[in-house]
Design an enzyme around this catalytic site. Structure first.
Site, PDB file in Angstrom:
ATOM      1  CD  GLU A  87      -1.763   2.319   1.717  1.00 16.60           C
ATOM      2  OE1 GLU A  87      -1.452   3.233   0.912  1.00 16.60           O
ATOM      3  OE2 GLU A  87      -1.810   2.469   2.935  1.00 16.60           O
ATOM      4  CB  CYS A  99      -2.054   6.316   3.031  1.00 18.15           C
ATOM      5  SG  CYS A  99      -0.588   5.608   3.792  1.00 18.15           S
TER       6      CYS A  99
END
Length: 706
Positions: free
Chosen positions: A283, A317
């Protein structure tokens, strides 16, 4: 005053099989006094972290860990592992693997549940540590610990529902976690790998080893053997040594795209013990955008934008990086945003009145401020909050709004409290969506509008893993908004989602309720083409693939009233096919078409002539090429081969520009002898859509239940 039978209490939000984590009422003076007492006690005794190897030995140098909000506050100390420790730990993980895998899935799940209960009990002390080591505010720290607890319980529940004795784990798995969620992501990675039966080599972020050590201690106390879970604090050299260790059979990574590429390149040079490409779950962040049209409620937009861009000092994120305002309302919304920005307070997060804490390091501060100054030099309009003199003791960046001329002004993600704003005209909406998609990232996306047709149009076109409508774009809840992106934002599967555990097993299980009535029409055409050529068995196998595919599946996940959370499976995109035999290509093409994808087929296979008369509808979705890079980017790859030939192909795929490619491989023997040599789920894109159903003027779902 009685409970409504259709409205779940907070603890029961996820149903009877999984308890929700608990937080604290920060408006309660008694609660605050109790927490303050625990925090003061924790500040008196320095925390420590050190390597935790399966045999109890370790070596390394010790250094202090400082509070990023105040470098005079020494939170504790960490003894960092050596490269030799990492290599030894990998060997010990291999030795411990068989015994841990032999533990029944139910008992492995029970370990996670005990750890979750212990973490809930220990929450006050964990909060104080996170606030000091990671510079988080108290509300953010509470959310972090709750997410870690939710991960433990979610993966435990998934394991109990889907795993049996026949599901074999991969082996030693390396978990490399980031500093921005030093307990939640760290715990989520470890919990998933452990409950699947893998032994774990945990490498926390260099900046936040103390909270990681506290989490590992709770897992040990819950019954996880030391051989099954080893802690290796240290810098990037330790992560690199663990990834390169020949014992490593899988890697879970959250961090930058550049580092993920290095990991992929390293893993491509060898195969797993089962002769397959070594799984990498990565990720890697995003260039997250939000589109706001003229129908949106400006007051709600401002609140959601401030939270999305500046909460956690923008160090998420999922954080909002680019706000796209329809020009008709841009001036008004920007005026309100500047007013809200001026109200933010910046400082040490041990005070409840503080909104924005520090960025994690001096290096991060320099990079962010360098970007701001570069934009200033280009003449972009910049609005900033004045920060107090006391922040000089830490690494703070003033929350900043920068107006851009276009999205192309941004060359990379700026990981901090910086919001970029662009204006667009209504007639250019589709061009704007194209520009957002063209960045190559696809993690989170936000939309504010009160027009149903705009919601349907934009959400169908934007390519992002997590889409939020009329709400902020942060704070994905485990099992409610499974989290993860596409393209440059990651490989999938989504953390806190039903496919995650399967990637940590040699043969993934089929999650409950994981089916679809939708069948791609190309499957029937391919089956008919095969039947016409006398390949009856192949034809039937292809039809079965179409029935097995979960393409088009959509289900509503449990969550709070007033919010609709939908999880669905879409085509992943363009898939690279590298066959060796005619049967291999039939299998690959069937899998790709059954999941709704288009393909590029390697012409070096020499098979183009045998497939030259495919139906036009299928041929339109095929490119034959030996120049793989020219016809990408790819969302996945299916390879036929084994041994050195497979390694050669894997290395070539790893060197391709664009996203990290999830590669599956099957030998010619696998193709001939297995019903499903390729996992269809890895050819599907998971999309989570969270809609604030109360945003259009009333909580309709609440009113409808009576």
């Amino acid at each position: 005053g009685g409970k409504h039978d259709q409205i779940a209490l907070p603890a029961d939000l996820f149903g009877k099989d999984r308890q929700n984590s608990l937080g604290f009422d920060l408006a309660n003076e008694t609660t605050l006094a109790s927490l303050a007492s625990v925090f003061q006690e924790g500040a008196q005794a320095p925390f420590t972290a050190a390597p935790e190897l399966g045999d109890g030995t370790s070596s390394g140098e010790t250094r202090p860990v400082l509070n990023p909000a105040d470098h005079s506050d020494v939170v504790g100390s960490v003894t960092e592992a050596s490269v030799e420790d990492a290599q030894k730990a990998a060997s010990l993980a291999q030795e411990a693997f068989a015994e841990w895998q032999s533990v029944a899935p139910q008992e492995r799940a029970a370990c996670l549940e005990r750890a979750a209960d212990a973490m809930q009990e220990s929450m006050p002390s964990l909060l104080g540590l996170i606030m000091r080591e990671a510079g988080k505010s108290l509300p953010n720290a509470i959310a972090e610990v709750r997410e870690a607890i939710d991960f433990l319980r979610y993966y435990a529940e998934q394991a109990k529902r889907t795993l049996g004795p026949g599901h074999k784990a991969l082996g030693p798995v390396v978990c490399i976690s980031p500093w921005n969620f030093p307990l939640a992501i760290f715990t989520g990675q470890i919990a998933a790998a452990l409950v699947a039966g893998n032994s774990v080599l945990a490498k926390p972020a260099e900046e936040t080893p103390l909270i990681a050590a506290a989490g590992v201690k709770l897992l040990y106390q819950a019954g996880v053997p030391r051989g099954a879970l080893q802690l290796l604090p240290g810098d990037g050299k330790i992560g690199a040594a663990l990834v390169a260790a020949p014992e490593t059979q899988g890697v879970m990574f959250t961090g930058s795209t550049d580092v993920a590429r290095l990991i992929q390149a390293e893993l491509a040079g060898r195969l797993s013990n089962a002769g397959k490409p070594i799984p990498l779950i990565a990720e890697t962040g995003g260039q997250n955008a939000m589109i706001v049209d003229s129908s949106a409620l400006a007051e709600q937009v401002v609140g959601d934008v401030i939270a999305s861009a500046f909460d956690s000092a923008g160090q998420r994120c999922s954080a909002l990086r680019v706000l796209c305002l329809q020009e008709d309302i841009a001036d008004r919304v920007l005026t309100m945003l500047r007013g809200a920005l001026a109200e933010l307070t910046v400082g040490r997060t041990d005070q409840l009145k503080i909104d924005i804490g520090p960025v994690i390091t001096a290096e991060a501060k320099d990079v962010i401020e360098g970007h701001i100054e570069a934009m200033r030099a280009k003449g972009r309009r910049i609005e900033q909050v004045a920060i107090p003199a006391a922040t000089a003791a830490g690494t703070f960046v003033a929350p900043t709004i920068i107006e851009l001329n276009s999205l192309s002004d941004l060359e990379r993600e700026v990981f901090g409290p910086v919001l970029h704003v662009i204006r667009y005209r209504r007639e250019d909406l589709d061009r704007l969506i194209d520009d957002i998609n063209a960045t190559g990232y696809g993690l989170t996306f936000g939309l504010h509008t009160r027009l149903d047709e705009t919601i349907a149009h934009v959400t169908s076109r934007v390519r992002a893993g997590n889409i939020y409508v009329n709400r902020n774009v942060i704070g994905a809840v485990v099992g409610v908004q499974p989290f993860g992106g596409r393209g440059l934002s990651g490989t999938g599967p989504k953390a806190g989602g039903p496919l995650y555990l399967g990637r940590l097993l040699q043969q993934p299980p089929v999650p409950p309720r994981h089916s679809s009535v939708h069948v791609d029409p190309a499957i029937s055409l391919l089956a008919e083409w095969l039947r016409a050529k006398g390949k009856t068995e192949d034809s039937e196998a292809i039809r079965e693939l179409g029935g097995e595919s979960a393409l088009g599946m959509s289900q509503e996940l449990p969550g709070p009233v007033g919010e609709r959370n939908t999880y669905s499976l879409h085509p992943r995109g363009r898939i690279l096919l590298v066959p060796q035999t005619e049967a291999g290509l039939v299998s690959q093409l069937g899998a790709a078409l059954a999941t709704g994808n288009s393909v590029t087929i390697d012409t070096d296979s020499g098979l183009e002539g045998k497939f030259s008369d495919l139906p036009a509808e299928i041929a339109a979705r095929i490119i034959w090429s030996s120049d793989w890079a020219n016809h990408g980017p790819y969302a996945g790859a299916l390879v036929e081969g084994d041994g050195n030939s497979l390694i050669s192909v894997s290395r070539r795929i790893a060197s391709l520009p664009g996203p990290l490619v999830l590669t599956q491989a099957a030998s010619s023997a696998d193709v001939a002898g297995m019903d499903d040599p390729y996992c269809l789920n890895w050819l599907l894109e998971e999309v989570s859509v969270s809609v604030n159903t109360a945003a259009a003027g009333g909580n309709a779902s609440l009113m409808a239940i009576g």
